[in-house]
Design an enzyme around this catalytic site. Structure first.
Site, short mmCIF file in Angstrom:
data_model
loop_
_atom_site.label_atom_id
_atom_site.label_comp_id
_atom_site.label_asym_id
_atom_site.label_seq_id
_atom_site.Cartn_x
_atom_site.Cartn_y
_atom_site.Cartn_z
CB THR A 97 -0.93 0.03 1.23
OG1 THR A 97 -0.16 -0.15 2.43
CG2 THR A 97 -1.99 -1.05 1.15
CD GLU A 167 12.65 -3.50 5.30
OE1 GLU A 167 13.75 -3.71 4.74
OE2 GLU A 167 11.79 -2.76 4.82
CB ALA A 267 20.40 11.96 18.00
CB CYS A 275 6.95 0.69 7.11
SG CYS A 275 6.76 -0.94 6.38
#
Length: 450
Positions: A97, A167, A267, A275
């Protein structure tokens, strides 16, 4: 009384999510049929090969793909929706999507096409389970469409079961999930999914039963929270640079608070991938459609902080080499959006490399797994076969993806190859003392210069 047969599973869409889910379901003991509309992808998977890099996935696939010597034979692949409809009791929809071109909203065309292809072929009771990340309200619409198109009518049910894969850890996350969320409308649907996930449930994975909208919101809410945490510490890095503070020590100190926790508080140059960025934007777009846009206006700033980190890294590099990038040799270590992946979608590292190139720098990139994908997106950049070759004659070295290989580099050996011993750490994972000891000027985002 004979024991009921286990449900047979199909997986529609065999990209990153689908290939992992199919292999994991076979590992859990189910007969699995995977479908993709791209014949080349089906042929690749049928050979026990994966078209992407994901630790452990190729090995898992080869343990189960039919026709491979020694494999269980529980997993095979097809391009035929008719075969899928005949075979399966539970159909997992795992298609992409992506973000719509020129918009924030999610493109639902692949999900809609999958349902429209499968539903008219369902002639016996079946459960269709959405795993794709979709705008809230999609499941209600798709359930109505499914009942309308399926010859078996309301015996073709829909459920929503969002994925939470990281992932680099996708196999582990599928076989041993930290939670299983299912949006269902019947006890039958819940029972089938409890059977599918019986293994992880027995190991202690929480099984959370919700309605459709809540199940859809869980994934986008989780991603939005993680993005907020990352952008928060990156905003603190900006303040630390202005005040000469140390964002690494700041993150450590606040991370000891159990209410905050230390994860996702490093950071750097921000988040990317297929995603987080697009899910964040789709969530904002959907909230606007629902008339709840004010509830998520803070996500616009989260997105803005994230994108600003990339520009800041470019600016830092330009200043470090004397105010202009024209003709400067820049070595970039890292192309993927995160380590243990070959995914370069919306990669901050590759984006920074591209910006530097556009401003006149001679950029050479090295990444342990993402070179081929990076070259396909940015063919005009230079690419080297190793970190040592990438830094040869460089005026500045940028560390932009936190691969373990880069943490283990020898500063002395690299120092012999570069033109200037100047290193900018965009991920705050290298040891400043180690590099400075070998004569490197070392600068990290949000940390004191010395």
């Amino acid at each position: 009384m004979a024991k009921a047969a286990r449900p047979r599973i199909t997986v529609i869409g065999t990209g990153y999510l689908g290939a992992t889910h199919a292999a994991a379901m076979a590992e859990l003991g189910f007969e699995v049929l995977g479908l993709d509309v791209v014949p080349e992808k089906v042929e690749t998977l049928a050979r026990g090969e994966v078209p992407m890099y994901e630790p452990g996935l190729a090995e898992l696939l080869r343990q189960h793909v039919e026709g491979i010597g020694g494999a269980s034979g529980r997993l095979r692949f097809t391009t035929s929706y008719e075969e899928v409809a005949d075979f399966g009791d539970v159909h997992f929809v795992c298609v992409n999507t992506p973000q719509k071109h020129g918009e924030y909203a999610a493109d639902m065309s692949y999900v809609d096409a999958a349902l429209d292809s499968l539903a008219p072929l369902l002639r016996r009771p079946a459960l269709v389970v959405g795993k794709s990340t979709v705008p809230v309200g999609s499941a209600d619409r798709l359930a109505a469409r499914l009942a309308e198109l399926a010859p078996v009518g309301e015996d073709a049910e829909l459920a929503w079961n969002p994925e939470f894969l990281r992932e680099g850890f996708a196999v582990e996350d599928t076989l041993h999930p930290d939670r299983i969320v299912v949006g269902v409308r019947s006890e039958r649907a819940e029972g089938l999914l409890r059977e599918v996930y019986a293994g992880p449930i027995a190991e202690g994975s929480p099984f959370v039963v919700t309605d459709f909208p809540t199940a859809e919101l869980v994934k986008t809410a989780a991603n939005s929270f993680l993005a907020t945490k990352i952008s928060f510490i990156n905003a603190m890095a900006e303040v630390c640079e202005a005040a000469d503070g140390d964002v690494v020590r700041l993150a450590e100190a606040i991370g000891y608070d159990d209410r905050i926790g230390g994860k996702f508080l490093r950071a750097g140059i921000g988040f990317g991938g297929g995603c987080l960025p697009k899910d964040l934007r789709a969530f904002m777009a959907r909230a606007g459609e629902l008339g709840a846009d004010q509830a998520l206006t803070f996500l616009r700033e989260i997105d803005s902080i994230n994108m600003r980190r990339r520009s800041h890294m470019v600016e830092l590099t330009r200043n470090a080499v004397g105010g202009t990038l024209l003709g400067k040799r820049v070595a970039v270590l890292g192309a993927t959006f995160k380590p243990d992946s070959d995914d370069v979608r919306d990669s901050p590292a590759l984006n920074v490399a591209g910006q530097l190139h556009l401003q006149g720098a001679q950029v050479t990139v090295y990444d342990p797994k993402g070179m081929e994908n990076a070259r396909a997106i940015f063919p005009t950049l230079g690419y080297a076969p190793s970190a040592l070759e990438a830094v040869r004659a460089a005026d500045v070295v940028l560390h932009l993806t936190e691969w373990r290989e880069f943490r283990e580099l020898d500063p002395a050996a690299l120092g012999e190859a570069v033109a200037e011993r100047l290193l900018l750490d965009g991920r705050n994972t290298l040891d400043p003392a180690l590099w400075r000891k070998d004569g490197w000027r070392f600068r990290a985002l949000g940390r004191p210069t010395a």
